[in-house]
Enzyme design. Structure first.
Site, PDB file in Angstrom:
ATOM      1  N   SER A   1       1.076  -1.042   0.109  1.00 55.01           N
ATOM      2  CA  SER A   1       0.206  -0.070  -0.309  1.00 55.01           C
ATOM      3  C   SER A   1       0.312   0.924  -0.433  1.00 55.01           C
ATOM      4  O   SER A   1       0.898   2.182  -0.273  1.00 55.01           O
ATOM      5  CB  SER A   1      -1.319   0.511   1.093  1.00 55.01           C
ATOM      6  N   THR A   2       1.769   1.398   0.267  1.00 51.89           N
ATOM      7  CA  THR A   2       3.112   2.424   1.178  1.00 51.89           C
ATOM      8  C   THR A   2       4.586   2.072   0.459  1.00 51.89           C
ATOM      9  O   THR A   2       5.009   1.018   0.112  1.00 51.89           O
ATOM     10  CB  THR A   2       3.290   3.279   1.997  1.00 51.89           C
TER      11      THR A   2
END
Length: 179
Positions: free
Chosen positions: A9-10
């Protein structure tokens, strides 16, 4: 060809554990995104889907790496199937290239569809019950009937600025225009 797809996600998360597991599973090519799963526009996923050929198998470590919701998962797996490819999730042991795997996946999808329909039914029942008791759903109006009359008078008869009226009544300019 076994094609892997990995996602985190990041930017500060690491793809290594996923790419290692996909390599062990025989993935010859791995596409990887560093983007939230809730976003449908994922460049590497789209590129992978475009390159799929008949007989390929898209492999992920867990199905939530491919999709954030079951609806999204079903849509993506359908797009994979339309290209003649299969889908395999290592953690959930789902493999649509086998009859048993397709059965498990379809049972999974059917249960999800049933649950979505039940949620919709319960919501409708709850709204109908609330209406019978005199409760009307939705956001309460920003202006009372008397306030709407006053807003219209100020706007139409006095030709006051919409922004001024909005400030006086502490509402948006759009609310003043709709009154």
């Amino acid at each position: 060809m076994i094609i892997g797809y990995a996602r985190v996600s990041t930017d500060n998360q690491n793809l290594d554990s996923q790419t290692d597991a996909l390599s062990v599973a025989g993935a010859e090519k791995v596409f990887a995104d560093k983007i939230s799963g809730s976003r449908r526009a994922r460049p590497e996923l789209d590129r992978m889907l475009e390159q799929l050929r008949d007989g390929d198998v898209v492999t992920v470590t867990k199905y939530d790496r491919l999709a954030r919701s079951l609806k999204d998962l079903l849509e993506i797996v359908e797009a994979i199937r339309e290209r003649g490819a299969g889908f395999r999730s290592l953690a959930e042991d789902i493999d649509t290239t086998t009859p048993a795997g397709r059965l498990v996946f379809h049972v999974f999808a059917s249960i999800a569809q049933f649950e979505r329909e039940r949620i919709s039914e319960r919501t409708k029942e709850g709204l109908a019950s609330a209406r019978k008791r005199g409760r009307i759903g939705g956001r309460p109006p920003a202006l009372s009937a008397a306030q709407k009359d006053e807003v219209r008078r100020m706007r139409d008869a006095e030709h006051r600025a919409v922004s001024e009226i909005a400030r006086l009544f502490k509402v948006s300019e759009r609310t003043v225009r709709r009154a």
